[in-house]
Scaffold this active site. Structure first.
Site, mmCIF file in Angstrom:
data_model
loop_
_atom_site.group_PDB
_atom_site.id
_atom_site.type_symbol
_atom_site.label_atom_id
_atom_site.label_comp_id
_atom_site.label_asym_id
_atom_site.label_seq_id
_atom_site.Cartn_x
_atom_site.Cartn_y
_atom_site.Cartn_z
ATOM 1 N N SER A 17 -9.801 1.438 2.675
ATOM 2 C CA SER A 17 -8.915 2.273 1.891
ATOM 3 C C SER A 17 -7.817 1.505 1.162
ATOM 4 O O SER A 17 -7.215 2.035 0.233
ATOM 5 C CB SER A 17 -8.256 3.294 2.819
ATOM 6 O OG SER A 17 -7.422 2.651 3.778
ATOM 7 N N SER A 25 -10.039 -1.080 6.811
ATOM 8 C CA SER A 25 -9.420 -0.821 5.510
ATOM 9 C C SER A 25 -8.683 -1.995 4.888
ATOM 10 O O SER A 25 -8.236 -1.906 3.747
ATOM 11 C CB SER A 25 -8.471 0.370 5.612
ATOM 12 O OG SER A 25 -9.213 1.565 5.656
ATOM 13 N N LYS A 50 0.860 -1.187 0.000
ATOM 14 C CA LYS A 50 0.000 0.000 0.000
ATOM 15 C C LYS A 50 0.893 1.232 0.000
ATOM 16 O O LYS A 50 1.955 1.243 0.647
ATOM 17 C CB LYS A 50 -0.881 -0.032 1.257
ATOM 18 C CG LYS A 50 -1.958 1.051 1.327
ATOM 19 C CD LYS A 50 -2.856 0.842 2.552
ATOM 20 C CE LYS A 50 -3.966 1.868 2.675
ATOM 21 N NZ LYS A 50 -4.861 1.581 3.812
#
Lengths: 516, 503
Positions: free
Chosen positions: B155, B179, B80
């Site tokens: 996310s 997330s 990420k």
């Protein structure tokens, strides 16, 4: 403006101090492993943590927490086992994260006190009517006016220092109007302890003494070099006035830029007199921060605080709350050496020192250590042992300041020379200059330079006889009542002995001869 | 000829170790898959081909030198874009950090690299992890590989989509309120949020420090367990004072039966408003599957869980405001040009560097922390936190794990949800676990009956019982495999399977 003494007849000055001390003796910063330094090139001791780079996390410095616990124990604080770090937010580039990591309502150390002994001329600053300490206890005065008063400490908390900023091109180094600003993050993240007193101080002298005591205590603990000049110890003074007998506090002003003990005293003295003048003329005191200008001997407004700043304080989620163990606290306690107060009392008790002298010697750890080593060289059974001991103290207090390279052996030797009247005080000064920074024995220097005083009465008697015979005029004056003329005769004796005779002995022998 | 799509992480590592193929060949296959699939998924913000090939070359050299290879040797991994990796930018999908080069490597990233993984790139996300769809990325959206007209969740949407599309075998995400678990559910992959403190946060750009936790995505429970081993084997990270040593072998006991263990179901949650029927049906089937494998099913209560979202939206914005205060454009990041004063520069850099959601959360946090307001919201939120933690502790006296949905619905179409508070409500099943710090894992249950999109179950467990979670997750996976006749774990989304990636 009125003088301080006059102002304090009608007004009570209420003074509180906030003292920031950098823990300069630690190796690393508060939350990272960067080296602590005062003089390395800018921005050389930095890392992602103290530069506030995204993704970096703080790890608390265990030794710094040990240091603050020691500071708390030495100032009679309660050590709070459970406390945490908070974040205090403000946008300014001297704090890389735009928040300072500090403590919240509960600090590591809470509710302590230092007992302040005020002697000599300084004691006279406190008016006679001011007979209660901040904690409500009566302040008793000794016959000479000296007194001891407890000064309460609200808290000592742990935080990190900000970076150093330098603005160029503006006025007086301020950012306003500056064309360039430089930031040195070497200082950012330096472990800092902030001590806040209760508003218990009543005179500039008390404030000055409190700071001095604090400096001596922290230096003895070995947690900081406590230099007001370099800024490793910084002090802000809060001061307000109220009419004698009034219990409500007046509006306070905050004093900044205090970088010496003299500045602290003088800034407070000036500010007390300034506030009295404003109030007596019917004016009002604004809550403001004032800047001490030593060159003009005045304080000027820095900024007016109309509203309290909102720092959005909240517990730092990157740092777990602390649960200090008894072992941790006891370990800190065990590291505390004899503190200046106790040392001072012992010097007075054991060596018969004057309190002021004891204070000077006990205050600085290196000086105290040197004194004790030198005194230890006096053998208890030795002739004039007590006199030599007292002379060691005398040498330390009056001759030694300014001489860094003198050993305990040299101090002891010098004291013995003085105590046995082998040299005069003036000669001692010369000998000290000669041995400073060397391994030379003062005895040898005295012999080499032929300084040793003759204290043998049989050797001095012929000189006295010769001088009395030669100075018949002065002898007559003496008999006519002008006893001071002995001084002249001593001078003649000294001259005749080429400076080697013992002046005290000459004095004594002359008087005896004249009175006979 | 093999395809990366059908190989597990363990199989890749074993193949590289045995010399069936080289790490370089695996890296090239992964880069080839990314090359042919990425235009339709857009999971990545940056593909690190050079780093991948260098790492693979090192792995091959180590094998040639006869050295023992790590458990993730040659495994293509995506990170990420809030995790630092030297040699890549770390943008947090924000204009604020569009050109920010990582100055150090995050501990979690380094540990995977140390285990031999091949870093293929940095994945898209909601800006600074604020969001549930990855739509708040300042750069582009990411499409759900199972239906490119739908959101991947967020996310960590890029990481979930990359794994679901077969662009990476493993990926790391971060989970502050769901997330990892919610996008895992939307994209039909396994996603684990370990217990707070299990994985170091050092080098991960912080959102909510007391809530953030890094965890792995994979298409199989075994791959996620393998990644957990690599993340935790070295114990606590001295650079993260909130990290703890929880090193156990997560592969050990993975395939043990769940017979005799107890799974808790919270009736209140199974009947929650907003929970779609197809998700409820899938969950019911998962419970039945565990029961058929011998697990006992009990009902447990979490009386205060309804307050979790409210507490979260006090605590998380407060921490976010504070953590993002450092982005002022002075030393790095977006700097507004031509400002006259420092205050103007700070203000405008932040106003123009941050997107809408990032500003909304920070303003909320700034308000909630201001004096007078703080006392009214922050204290009660912390009290709720304590109550929810106690609720869970009581529940775990009656069961080993709790089974609940990962998300109330399957992935929705772009544009279907625009109201922020409605978006926030989609985290209703995941948030409480961040509030109390416990671990959770999202496990695919196949496709839902109505939307034909992936649907998942979420398992939650007591703190540091993450190995037990993986064992239950594996049991659910076994049940799904048998039911669907799959050969182990979730498949690559059909539209992407086989497009490049041949080994």
């Amino acid at each position: 403006m009125k003088k301080l003494q006059e102002v304090l007849r009608d007004w009570e000055a209420v003074i509180g101090l906030e003292v920031h001390t950098e823990l300069t003796t630690l190796d690393t910063k508060m939350f990272c492993n960067c080296r602590l330094s005062h003089d390395d090139p800018p921005n050389t001791n930095v890392c992602p943590v103290c530069l506030g780079m995204p993704g970096a996390l703080p790890v608390p410095n265990r030794k710094a927490i040990q240091s603050i616990v020691m500071a708390g124990l030495a100032t009679n604080c309660q050590i709070m086992k459970h406390s945490m770090f908070y974040r205090k937010h403000y946008f300014y580039p001297d704090m890389a994260k735009n928040f300072q990591t500090t403590q919240g309502p509960v600090a590591f150390c809470m509710h302590g006190h230092l007992d302040l002994s005020v002697e000599g001329e300084g004691a006279a600053e406190r008016p006679e009517w001011e007979s209660t300490a901040g904690d409500g206890t009566p302040v008793e005065r000794a016959a000479d006016g000296s007194y001891t008063v407890p000064i309460r400490i609200l808290r000592i908390h742990m935080e990190e220092d900000a970076a150093k900023m330098v603005h160029s091109g503006g006025t007086e180094g301020r950012i306003t109007g500056a064309s360039e600003s430089f930031i040195d993050y070497n200082r950012c993240g330096t472990p800092l302890i902030e001590l806040v007193t209760e508003p218990d101080l009543r005179t500039p002298e008390e404030a000055r003494l409190f700071m001095e005591d604090l400096q001596q205590t922290f230096r003895t603990l070995g947690i900081s070099d406590c230099s007001l000049e370099s800024g490793s110890m910084r002090c802000d003074g809060n001061i307000s006035l109220r009419r004698r007998g009034e219990t409500r506090l007046g509006t306070k002003a905050e004093m900044k830029n205090i970088n010496s003990f003299k500045s602290l005293h003088d800034a407070l003295e000036y500010e007390i007199c300034r506030q009295a003048e404003v109030l007596e003329e019917g004016g009002i005191i604004y809550q403001e921060t004032r800047h001490w200008e030593p060159s003009h001997h005045r304080t000027v407004v820095m900024r007016v605080k109309e509203t309290e700043d909102d720092y959005r304080l909240f517990p730092d989620p990157d740092l777990a709350p602390f649960d200090l163990t008894d072992d941790f606290i006891n370990e800190a306690r065990a590291r505390i050496p004899e503190l200046p107060h106790a040392k001072r009392d012992r010097y007075v008790r054991d060596f018969g020192l004057k309190p002021a002298d004891a204070r000077q010697l006990a205050g600085d750890p290196a000086t105290a250590a040197l004194f004790e080593s030198a005194v230890a060289l006096v053998k208890p059974g030795e002739k004039d042992a007590a006199k030599v001991q007292a002379t060691v103290a005398n040498v330390m207090v009056n001759l030694l300041p300014g001489h860094e390279g003198v050993s305990a052996e040299q101090v002891f030797s010098l004291a013995r020379l003085l105590a046995t009247d082998a040299i005069t005080f003036a000669q001692a000064r010369e000998v000290l200059e000669a041995v400073d920074g060397t391994d030379d024995d003062p005895e040898r220097v005295v012999d080499e330079r032929g300084m040793r005083q003759v204290s043998d009465t049989s050797a001095l008697a012929p000189i006295v006889e010769e001088v009395l015979a030669r100075c018949q005029d002065q002898v007559n004056q003496y008999h006519d009542g002008n006893k001071k003329v002995v001084g002249y005769l001593v001078g003649q004796c000294m001259k005749a002995s080429k400076g080697k005779g013992n002046p005290k002995l000459f004095n004594q022998m002359l008087r005896e001869a004249l009175e006979a | 000829m093999a395809s990366l799509d059908s190989l597990s992480a363990a199989q890749i590592a074993a193949g590289v170790a045995q010399g069936d193929f080289t790490a370089t060949e695996v890296a090239q296959a992964a880069l080839d898959a990314i090359d042919s699939r990425e235009k339709d998924v857009q999971a990545f913000l940056q593909v690190s081909a050079d780093l991948a090939l260098e790492a693979a070359k090192r792995t091959d050299a180590r094998r040639a030198a006869g050295e023992k290879l790590g458990p993730l040797a040659g495994v293509p991994v995506a990170f990420k874009d809030n995790m630092h990796l030297v040699g890549t930018r770390t943008t947090c999908a924000s204009k604020m950090l569009a050109n920010y080069d990582s100055v150090f490597t995050a501990t979690c990233v380094q540990r995977l690299l140390d285990a031999g993984a091949t870093p293929v790139g940095k994945t898209n996300m909601d800006e600074f992890a604020f969001g549930s769809t990855t739509e708040s990325s300042a750069f582009h959206r990411t499409n759900n590989p199972w239906d490119t007209g739908r959101v991947p969740g967020g996310s960590s949407g890029g990481s979930a989509a990359a794994v679901a599309a077969g662009e990476a075998t493993l990926a790391l995400g971060s989970d502050t309120g769901g997330s990892i678990r919610q996008p895992a559910s939307f994209c039909g992959v396994v996603g684990m949020k370990p217990t707070y403190g299990a994985v170091s946060r050092y080098g991960v750009v912080a959102f909510g420090s007391s809530l953030d936790q890094v965890g792995p995505f994979g298409r199989r429970v075994e791959d996620v367990a393998l990644a957990m081993n690599a993340l935790t084997a070295e114990g606590a990270d001295p650079l993260d004072s909130t990290s703890q040593n929880c090193a156990v072998d997560f592969l050990e006991h993975l395939d043990d039966p769940v017979e005799g263990l107890t799974v808790g179901v919270v009736p209140q949650l199974m009947e929650a408003k907003g929970l779609s029927q197809e998700v409820r049906d899938a969950l019911t089937a998962a419970v039945a599957s565990l029961a058929s494998q011998g697990a006992r099913v009990v009902e447990v209560e979490l009386p205060n869980i309804a307050s979790a979202i409210a507490a979260y939206y006090v605590i998380a914005p407060c921490e976010a405001f504070s953590n993002l205060a450092r982005f002022d454009g002075v030393r790095y990041g977006y700097q507004e040009p031509d400002c006259q004063t420092l205050a103007e520069q700070t203000s405008l850099s932040r106003a123009h560097g941050f997107g809408e959601e990032a500003k909304r959360r920070q303003m909320l946090g700034a308000y909630l922390l201001s004096s007078g307001v703080y006392e009214k919201y922050y204290y009660p939120a912390q009290q709720v936190r304590t109550l929810i933690t106690q609720d869970y502790a009581r529940a775990y006296q009656k069961c080993d794990v709790i089974l609940l949905p990962s998300a109330p619905t399957t992935a929705w179409r772009f544009g279907d949800v625009s109201d922020p508070t409605q978006m926030y409500a989609s985290d209703m099943f995941t948030i409480s676990n961040n509030i109390c710090g416990n671990g959770g894992i999202s496990v695919p249950l196949g496709l839902a009956t109505q939307s034909h999109m992936p649907v998942s179950a979420q398992l939650q467990g007591p703190a540091f019982s993450d190995r037990r979670l993986l064992r239950f997750a594996r049991a659910i996976e076994r049940g799904v495999d048998q039911g669907l006749g799959l050969g182990g774990g979730a498949p690559v989304a059909p539209d992407f399977a086989g497009r490049g990636g041949d080994l």
